[in-house]
Design a protein around this motif. Structure first.
Motif, short mmCIF file in Angstrom:
data_model
loop_
_atom_site.label_atom_id
_atom_site.label_comp_id
_atom_site.label_asym_id
_atom_site.label_seq_id
_atom_site.Cartn_x
_atom_site.Cartn_y
_atom_site.Cartn_z
N GLU A 69 8.22 8.99 1.15
CA GLU A 69 6.86 8.42 1.07
C GLU A 69 6.58 7.65 -0.23
OE1 GLU A 69 4.68 8.64 3.62
OE2 GLU A 69 3.24 7.43 2.49
N PRO A 70 6.88 8.23 -1.42
CA PRO A 70 6.56 7.48 -2.65
C PRO A 70 7.32 6.15 -2.74
CG PRO A 70 7.01 9.78 -3.16
CD PRO A 70 7.39 9.58 -1.73
N SER B 133 5.55 3.71 -0.58
CA SER B 133 4.32 3.27 -1.26
C SER B 133 4.63 2.26 -2.36
CB SER B 133 3.61 4.46 -1.90
OG SER B 133 3.18 5.35 -0.92
N LEU B 134 5.67 2.57 -3.11
CA LEU B 134 6.04 1.69 -4.23
C LEU B 134 6.40 0.30 -3.72
CD1 LEU B 134 7.89 2.81 -7.31
CD2 LEU B 134 8.82 0.82 -6.20
N ILE C 53 3.20 -1.49 -2.66
CA ILE C 53 2.40 -2.02 -3.78
C ILE C 53 3.04 -3.31 -4.31
CG2 ILE C 53 1.63 -1.56 -6.16
CD1 ILE C 53 1.57 1.46 -5.36
N LEU C 54 4.36 -3.27 -4.48
CA LEU C 54 5.07 -4.46 -4.98
C LEU C 54 4.90 -5.64 -4.02
CD1 LEU C 54 8.39 -2.84 -6.27
CD2 LEU C 54 6.61 -3.87 -7.67
N ILE D 221 2.45 -6.18 -1.78
CA ILE D 221 1.08 -6.69 -1.76
C ILE D 221 0.80 -7.53 -3.01
CG2 ILE D 221 -1.36 -6.00 -1.85
CD1 ILE D 221 -0.55 -3.60 -0.07
N ALA D 222 1.26 -7.03 -4.17
CA ALA D 222 1.07 -7.79 -5.41
C ALA D 222 1.76 -9.15 -5.33
CB ALA D 222 1.61 -6.99 -6.60
N LEU E 287 -0.22 -11.47 -2.99
CA LEU E 287 -1.45 -11.96 -3.64
C LEU E 287 -1.13 -13.02 -4.69
CD1 LEU E 287 -3.34 -8.57 -3.94
CD2 LEU E 287 -4.07 -10.54 -2.58
N ALA E 288 -0.04 -12.80 -5.43
CA ALA E 288 0.36 -13.80 -6.44
C ALA E 288 0.76 -15.11 -5.76
CB ALA E 288 1.52 -13.25 -7.28
N THR F 247 -2.30 -16.89 -4.64
CA THR F 247 -2.97 -17.52 -5.79
C THR F 247 -2.28 -18.84 -6.13
OG1 THR F 247 -3.31 -15.30 -6.64
CG2 THR F 247 -3.82 -17.08 -8.13
N ALA F 248 -0.96 -18.81 -6.14
CA ALA F 248 -0.21 -20.03 -6.46
C ALA F 248 -0.45 -21.11 -5.41
CB ALA F 248 1.28 -19.71 -6.55
N VAL G 239 -2.87 -23.08 -11.17
CA VAL G 239 -1.76 -22.13 -11.24
C VAL G 239 -0.44 -22.83 -10.89
CG1 VAL G 239 -0.79 -20.04 -10.19
CG2 VAL G 239 -3.21 -20.14 -10.79
N LEU H 290 3.06 -23.16 -13.13
CA LEU H 290 4.42 -22.87 -12.70
C LEU H 290 5.35 -24.07 -12.91
CD1 LEU H 290 3.64 -20.82 -9.47
CD2 LEU H 290 4.64 -19.93 -11.57
#
Lengths: 143, 142
Positions: free
Chosen positions: B3-4, B7-8, B11-12, B14-15, B18-19, B22-23, B29, B33
């Motif tokens: 599970e962890p 999750s990890l 999270i990576l 989704i980040a 999102l980045a 944004t670009a 932005v 680059l």
């Protein structure tokens, strides 16, 4: 002890979210801050300036979600170690850097490093303690 | 998968998404680059093409300025501001484009000097040299 754990967890999540939001709003300023550490080439540091704040935000929010708490704490530990290493090498090389820690650019040089290193060290200790508590809780639940 | 770890990775992922978003949606932005000059920066080529008076300001430490600097540049650093600003004001005239430089992209001194000139001295055309002294040396083959 449980109450202290909740307060520290909320505080840690708030620190990561508060650190991320201004950097997301102004990635150019954060890019300048990263460059001042003289660790990464400009092209790579631009990608880091874009990605790292989102990672901080997602990690901070994930810490509030019990299912993802262990992973969030693990990531926070890794990030804090990276921040400490970056600050440490800059202090060692006596660089004049822009911290970029909470978005607002702050010039760091000389004795000012101690404050920033101390703050990151406190974050590291809190993260390690919460991680140990998390592991103990899981161990107890698994028995 | 444990599970962890799941999750990890979540999270990576989704980040990263999102980045990437944004670009994709923020032109500023994308310029970052590409390492393109910002609104307050000028390239060496643009500086050379500029018609009109130019004033080069060197924001590097005094020892570096003494070793070498852009021809006709004046030193201006935060540490010796009061002593150095007099010569800058004497040289400046309306319509002058001021270009400030420090070592390279990693130094913030040129940006600080440029901001102070705009804010406290009302210099209306102040730019930062994209790539700084390093760009000048590369272009002049030093």
């Amino acid at each position: 002890m449980k109450r202290v754990e909740i307060i520290l967890r909320l505080a840690l999540a708030a620190v990561f979210v508060a650190a991320a939001v201004p950097k997301i709003a102004d990635p150019a300023a954060f890019h300048d801050a990263i460059l001042s550490y003289r660790l990464l080439p400009a092209s790579l540091s631009a990608a880091v300036a874009l990605w790292l704040p989102w990672l901080e935000l997602c990690t901070g929010l994930a810490l509030l979600w019990p299912r993802h708490r262990a992973a969030a704490l693990g990531l926070m530990l890794a990030l804090t170690v990276v921040f400490l290493a970056a600050l440490g090498q800059a202090a060692w090389r006596e660089l004049d850097i822009v911290c970029g820690c909470f978005g607002r650019p702050a010039s760091v040089r000389g004795a000012a490093y101690l404050e920033y290193l101390g703050r990151d060290l406190a974050l590291l200790l809190v993260t390690v303690w919460l991680l140990l508590r998390e592991r103990n809780t899981h161990t107890a639940a698994g028995r | 998968m444990r599970e962890p770890l799941r999750s990890l990775l979540g999270i990576l992922a989704i980040a990263t998404l999102l980045a990437a978003a944004t670009a994709a949606f923020r032109p500023g932005v994308r310029a970052l680059l590409r390492d393109a000059p910002r609104a307050d920066e000028t390239t060496l080529a643009a500086a050379r093409d500029h018609r009109g008076p130019l004033l080069w300001l060197d924001a590097r430490p005094a020892a570096d300025f003494s070793r070498a600097h852009i021809p006709e540049a004046l030193p201006l650093t935060a540490e010796e501001w009061d002593a150095q600003i007099v010569a800058v004001i004497q040289r400046w005239q309306p319509g002058t484009r001021v270009i400030v430089y420090c070592d390279d992209r990693a130094c913030g001194a040129s940006r600080h000097v440029a901001e102070k000139l705009r804010r406290e001295y009302q210099f209306d055309d102040v730019r930062v040299l994209h790539g700084g002294w390093h760009a000048w040396r590369e272009a002049s083959g030093q």
